[in-house]
Write an enzyme that holds these catalytic residues in place. Structure first.
Site, PDB file in Angstrom:
ATOM      1  N   ASP A 142       1.208  -1.101   0.185  1.00  0.00           N
ATOM      2  CA  ASP A 142      -0.223  -0.256   0.183  1.00  0.00           C
ATOM      3  C   ASP A 142       0.696   0.811   0.466  1.00  0.00           C
ATOM      4  O   ASP A 142       0.594   2.229  -0.580  1.00  0.00           O
ATOM      5  CB  ASP A 142      -1.160  -0.118   1.429  1.00  0.00           C
ATOM      6  CG  ASP A 142      -2.266  -0.281   0.913  1.00  0.00           C
ATOM      7  OD1 ASP A 142      -1.671  -2.020   0.599  1.00  0.00           O
ATOM      8  OD2 ASP A 142      -3.110  -0.245   1.108  1.00  0.00           O
TER       9      ASP A 142
ATOM     10  N   ASP B 185      -1.533  -4.814   4.548  1.00  0.00           N
ATOM     11  CA  ASP B 185      -3.034  -3.899   4.237  1.00  0.00           C
ATOM     12  C   ASP B 185      -4.079  -5.190   4.345  1.00  0.00           C
ATOM     13  O   ASP B 185      -5.255  -5.266   4.955  1.00  0.00           O
ATOM     14  CB  ASP B 185      -3.248  -3.157   4.100  1.00  0.00           C
ATOM     15  CG  ASP B 185      -2.152  -2.433   5.010  1.00  0.00           C
ATOM     16  OD1 ASP B 185      -0.931  -2.021   4.999  1.00  0.00           O
ATOM     17  OD2 ASP B 185      -2.320  -0.847   4.408  1.00  0.00           O
ATOM     18  N   LYS B 186      -4.236  -5.506   2.796  1.00  0.00           N
ATOM     19  CA  LYS B 186      -5.024  -6.829   2.148  1.00  0.00           C
ATOM     20  C   LYS B 186      -4.605  -7.747   2.630  1.00  0.00           C
ATOM     21  O   LYS B 186      -5.938  -8.567   2.211  1.00  0.00           O
ATOM     22  CB  LYS B 186      -5.321  -6.374   1.037  1.00  0.00           C
ATOM     23  CG  LYS B 186      -5.354  -4.766   1.255  1.00  0.00           C
ATOM     24  CD  LYS B 186      -6.514  -3.538   1.876  1.00  0.00           C
ATOM     25  CE  LYS B 186      -6.758  -2.305   2.076  1.00  0.00           C
ATOM     26  NZ  LYS B 186      -5.201  -1.742   2.398  1.00  0.00           N
TER      27      LYS B 186
ATOM     28  N   CYS C 277       5.969  -2.605   8.251  1.00  0.00           N
ATOM     29  CA  CYS C 277       5.938  -0.729   9.300  1.00  0.00           C
ATOM     30  C   CYS C 277       5.444  -0.840  10.420  1.00  0.00           C
ATOM     31  O   CYS C 277       4.671  -1.592  11.442  1.00  0.00           O
ATOM     32  CB  CYS C 277       5.304  -0.104   8.130  1.00  0.00           C
ATOM     33  SG  CYS C 277       5.123  -0.198   5.998  1.00  0.00           S
TER      34      CYS C 277
ATOM     35  N   GLU D   1      -7.393   4.674  -0.072  1.00  0.00           N
ATOM     36  CA  GLU D   1      -6.798   5.576   1.040  1.00  0.00           C
ATOM     37  C   GLU D   1      -6.506   6.896   0.520  1.00  0.00           C
ATOM     38  O   GLU D   1      -5.926   7.650  -0.755  1.00  0.00           O
ATOM     39  CB  GLU D   1      -5.152   5.258   1.130  1.00  0.00           C
ATOM     40  CG  GLU D   1      -5.970   3.274   2.261  1.00  0.00           C
ATOM     41  CD  GLU D   1      -4.784   2.492   2.972  1.00  0.00           C
ATOM     42  OE1 GLU D   1      -5.292   2.134   3.699  1.00  0.00           O
ATOM     43  OE2 GLU D   1      -3.675   3.315   2.711  1.00  0.00           O
TER      44      GLU D   1
ATOM     45  N   SER E 168      -5.741   5.020   5.766  1.00  0.00           N
ATOM     46  CA  SER E 168      -4.169   4.491   6.083  1.00  0.00           C
ATOM     47  C   SER E 168      -4.617   4.517   7.448  1.00  0.00           C
ATOM     48  O   SER E 168      -5.467   5.526   8.492  1.00  0.00           O
ATOM     49  CB  SER E 168      -2.898   4.748   5.938  1.00  0.00           C
ATOM     50  OG  SER E 168      -2.364   4.307   6.372  1.00  0.00           O
TER      51      SER E 168
END
Length: 544
Positions: free
Chosen positions: A80, A123-124, A188, A437, A460
């Site tokens: 992302d 994220d996904k 992250c 986002e 985000s």
């Protein structure tokens, strides 16, 4: 146990074994061992995934030690961070479905596997894997890469970006400085969607206790991967499946954790989608009801200036749950073969500093809020824990944009001012299509003391400020956000839970007769198909 491959018709069983043997699976293993899929999202694009090849080796060792035969395959995984701020972001949410569908196709399509270890980060990918686990319903364990270490504080990284936006430093300065925050392979280090969803795997019972925040590239991270390989074999022996683990009580635990550490709002879209795969509803109101009781009891960025490594050192998810023990549903089964309550026995409690008591003055009530009003009759989401107190009551002048790109043009052109309510519409799941986002927009708006972003797109997990998103119904479905005009007054009250367009009903009806809906020119056949079948963000943006 009767293995999946043994259920095939004799001739097809022999042919299937021959193909697997040709791929390197030993004939002896094919005759007697459970076959365990390792569904790995490793790639060289996403830094969260680069270490997952090594983790797969450890998972493989654990499976072999426990008497299984590991067979690995890959699925896709976008970063992302790379997709931010341009049209590529529209692919991130839809690719969650690609992750789930591709794993289903490999596992259910081949029909030879007895269990699955999912290795994924970011994220996904994690929610996509949880959706696949729920859908396939074979004994399953989730493993993530873990967060990377940060050498500098989150605020130092933020200031680095702001200095670049002010023209004070070069592109190379940003790159080299950022490598002191993103120091290498791993997720992250902030509490974005990636770490939020990793931690929620623990809360849902689908990951070994403490496994989400063990730092990347460490021996402990390798050991938890190896133990996960052993755990899936035990789940097979006990016939414990995701449907036995991810029950409504487990989702309650996920909401408790989400509230307690002020996690990403994207979880409010992923949890309903995972529940949908399991055949029940778990919507925004249930999450908000938990958030109304469970305060934020740690200040991990974007809610403060600590990283998830600080949370790990303070005891991680188990320590948070120990402080919240009266809220935790303790009888829920987990991948250890024991209940959540049994897993927490003997675990250390909160440290009182990074994780503080529920009655501590630093605790933030209602870290996640559902706002409703004429502008969002079905709701919009805001992370109150990341909103400065002075913006909890807001009234501003609308500046309206029909895409994120239009908003960027206005920001770079100096056409957005102090006090503006920046409305970005036609960026929902259907209208985008793909639901971008707006993280880069929120970063650029930080130069204003009083400003808001209101969108049918999403944010985000790292976004801060007054960022109101996931607005439902979206503009493409005829929501009132489609009829806002520049110059209108919009008010938001976090204390009252309201979001209001201060325009008369008669004027709104006149606009509905005059204004045609915006349809973005979409050339991608994949994205057009997505737009045709995707549900609202409130429903988890699942495909109907």
């Amino acid at each position: 146990m009767i293995r999946a491959i043994d259920k095939l018709e004799p001739f097809q069983r022999a042919i299937s074994k021959a193909h697997l043997a040709a791929a390197g699976v030993s004939i002896d293993a094919l005759q007697e061992k459970p076959l365990i899929a390792i569904a790995n999202s490793w790639n060289e694009v996403c830094p969260g995934h680069e270490s997952q090849l090594k983790l797969a080796e450890e998972v493989r060792k654990g499976i072999l030690e426990a008497g299984g035969e590991p067979i690995e395959f890959n699925t896709v995984a976008m970063c992302d961070g790379i997709a931010q701020g341009h049209k590529g972001m529209r692919y991130c949410l839809p690719h969650r479905e690609l992750v789930a569908d591709s794993i289903e196709a490999m596992v259910s399509g081949e029909g030879v596997f007895d269990g699955i270890v999912f290795i994924g980060s970011c994220d996904k990918i994690i929610p996509g894997m949880l959706m696949a686990a729920a859908r396939i319903n074979l004994p399953s364990v989730i493993v993530t890469a873990g967060p990377c270490y940060a050498e500098i504080k989150p605020n130092d990284s933020k200031e680095l970006r702001q200095r670049f936006l002010r023209g004070e430093i070069t592109e190379r300065d940003v790159i080299e400085g950022t490598l002191h925050y993103y120091t290498g392979s791993g997720v992250c280090p902030f509490l974005g969607t990636a770490n939020t969803m990793g931690c929620l795997c623990e809360a849902l019972g689908m990951m070994l206790p403490g496994g989400s925040l063990i730092p990347a590239m460490t021996s402990l991270r390798r050991f938890t991967a190896r133990n996960s390989g052993k755990a899936v074999m035990e789940l097979i022996n006990k016939n414990i499946r995701p449907s036995d683990i991810m029950k409504p009580g487990a989702f309650h635990n996920a909401a408790v954790l989400l509230s307690a550490f002020g996690g990403s709002l994207n979880a409010c879209m992923h949890l309903p989608a995972i529940a949908h795969e399991l055949g029940f509803d778990y919507g925004w109101e249930k999450i908000a009801e938990v958030s109304s009781r469970v305060p934020v009891i740690t200040r991990i960025v974007p809610n403060g200036n600590l990283t998830v490594i600080d949370l790990y050192r303070a005891g991680g998810v188990p320590a948070l749950f120990k402080e919240l023990i009266d809220e935790v549903s303790k009888d829920e089964m987990t991948v250890t073969g024991r209940t959540m309550g049994e897993n927490l026995e003997g675990m250390p409690g909160p440290d009182g500093d990074v994780i503080y008591p529920l009655d501590d003055p630093r605790a933030i009530t209602e870290g996640i809020k559902v706002l409703k009003g004429n502008l969002a009759p079905e709701g919009a989401l805001v992370k109150t824990s990341a909103v400065p107190e002075e913006l909890h009551e807001f009234k501003g002048t609308a500046k309206v944009f029909d895409s994120e790109d239009e908003c960027f043009d206005a920001l770079y052109g100096g056409r957005i001012e102090e006090g503006d309510a920046v409305v970005i519409r036609y960026e929902g799941p259907k209208g985008g299509p793909g639901m971008r986002e707006m993280h880069r927009v929120t970063e650029m708006l930080k130069k204003f003391k009083k400003a808001a972003v209101i969108t049918d797109g999403r944010f985000s997990g790292a976004s801060g400020g007054l960022s109101i998103g996931y607005l439902s119904p979206e503009a493409a479905l005829g929501g009132l956000i489609a009829y806002v005009r520049t110059g209108d007054t919009i008010s938001a009250s976090l204390s009252k839970g309201t979001l209001t367009l201060e325009v008369s009903d008669d004027e709104i009806e006149r606009r509905k007769a005059e204004m045609a809906p915006v349809v973005h020119d979409e050339k991608s056949a994949f994205m057009r198909r997505y737009a045709q079948s995707v549900a609202s963000s409130r429903e988890g943006a699942v495909l109907n």
